[in-house]
Design an enzyme around this catalytic site. Sequence first.
Site, PDB file in Angstrom:
ATOM      1  N   ASP A  62       4.645  -4.545   6.555  1.00  0.00           N
ATOM      2  CA  ASP A  62       3.387  -4.736   7.273  1.00  0.00           C
ATOM      3  C   ASP A  62       3.240  -6.225   7.601  1.00  0.00           C
ATOM      4  OD1 ASP A  62       0.487  -5.552   7.353  1.00  0.00           O
ATOM      5  OD2 ASP A  62       0.204  -3.394   7.284  1.00  0.00           O
ATOM      6  N   ARG A  72       0.854  -1.193   0.000  1.00  0.00           N
ATOM      7  CA  ARG A  72       0.000   0.000   0.000  1.00  0.00           C
ATOM      8  C   ARG A  72       0.889   1.241   0.000  1.00  0.00           C
ATOM      9  NH1 ARG A  72      -3.626  -1.280   4.376  1.00  0.00           N
ATOM     10  NH2 ARG A  72      -4.872  -2.323   2.797  1.00  0.00           N
ATOM     11  N   ASN A 129      -0.621  -0.625  13.229  1.00  0.00           N
ATOM     12  CA  ASN A 129      -0.116  -1.685  12.361  1.00  0.00           C
ATOM     13  C   ASN A 129       1.097  -2.335  13.003  1.00  0.00           C
ATOM     14  OD1 ASN A 129      -1.677  -1.078   9.790  1.00  0.00           O
ATOM     15  ND2 ASN A 129      -0.687   0.891  10.155  1.00  0.00           N
ATOM     16  N   ASP A 163      -3.249  -5.975  13.347  1.00  0.00           N
ATOM     17  CA  ASP A 163      -3.606  -4.580  13.583  1.00  0.00           C
ATOM     18  C   ASP A 163      -4.398  -4.478  14.874  1.00  0.00           C
ATOM     19  OD1 ASP A 163      -2.701  -3.640  10.928  1.00  0.00           O
ATOM     20  OD2 ASP A 163      -4.406  -4.773  10.179  1.00  0.00           O
ATOM     21  N   ASP A 209      -7.250  -9.086  12.269  1.00  0.00           N
ATOM     22  CA  ASP A 209      -6.511  -9.772  11.203  1.00  0.00           C
ATOM     23  C   ASP A 209      -5.600 -10.902  11.682  1.00  0.00           C
ATOM     24  OD1 ASP A 209      -7.766  -8.042   9.403  1.00  0.00           O
ATOM     25  OD2 ASP A 209      -6.157  -6.575   9.571  1.00  0.00           O
ATOM     26  N   GLU A 230      -5.425 -13.477   8.914  1.00  0.00           N
ATOM     27  CA  GLU A 230      -4.544 -13.050   7.828  1.00  0.00           C
ATOM     28  C   GLU A 230      -3.079 -13.258   8.217  1.00  0.00           C
ATOM     29  OE1 GLU A 230      -3.481  -8.927   5.397  1.00  0.00           O
ATOM     30  OE2 GLU A 230      -5.330  -9.015   6.561  1.00  0.00           O
TER      31      GLU A 230
END
Length: 176
Positions: free
Chosen positions: A103, A23, A87, A107, A120, A123
């Site tokens: 990253d 990002r 983050n 989070d 997350d 993830e």
Amino acid sequence: MIIPEPGQKIEIQSYKHNGQLHRVWDKTTVLKANHNVLIGGNDRTQVTESDGRTWITREPAICYFHAKYWFNVIGMIRTDGLYYYCNLGSPFAFDEEALKYIDYDLDIKVFPDMTFTLLDEDEYEQHKQEMNYPQVIDSILQNQLTILQRWIRQRKGPFAPEFVDQWYERYLTYLT
């Protein structure tokens, strides 16, 4: 490491462990920078995702990056209060191109009443397997998660009561 000057506009780039760009935040105004800390401000900044999609942030934000901690903190100033998005990621580096960090998926969202939620985890587990995060990275992140939660509870650093307000006032001086 190059140190940007207060008032300078920089790009922020986050990457994934495998080196893929994740990002990009187009413009953040540097409010304070040294070898350890970078504090920036932005509002209605274009964000570009790894798939090329773009969106614009909706509110003013104060960003806190540290060169020794594996997390960064975004204080978002909304009409119903101050929210934080944290983050878990590598300490930042800065070069001629941008502020950069990796990253690591996990989070924490902090609400105006200072309650918070870890996000997350699924993830993180998926990427830990897919990208083969080393055990040392997992250990560091778990330790840093504990430190981050302690900072939130103790209102330390960017969570101190006046931190975001004071830096937002400084940010406004660069808009005129």
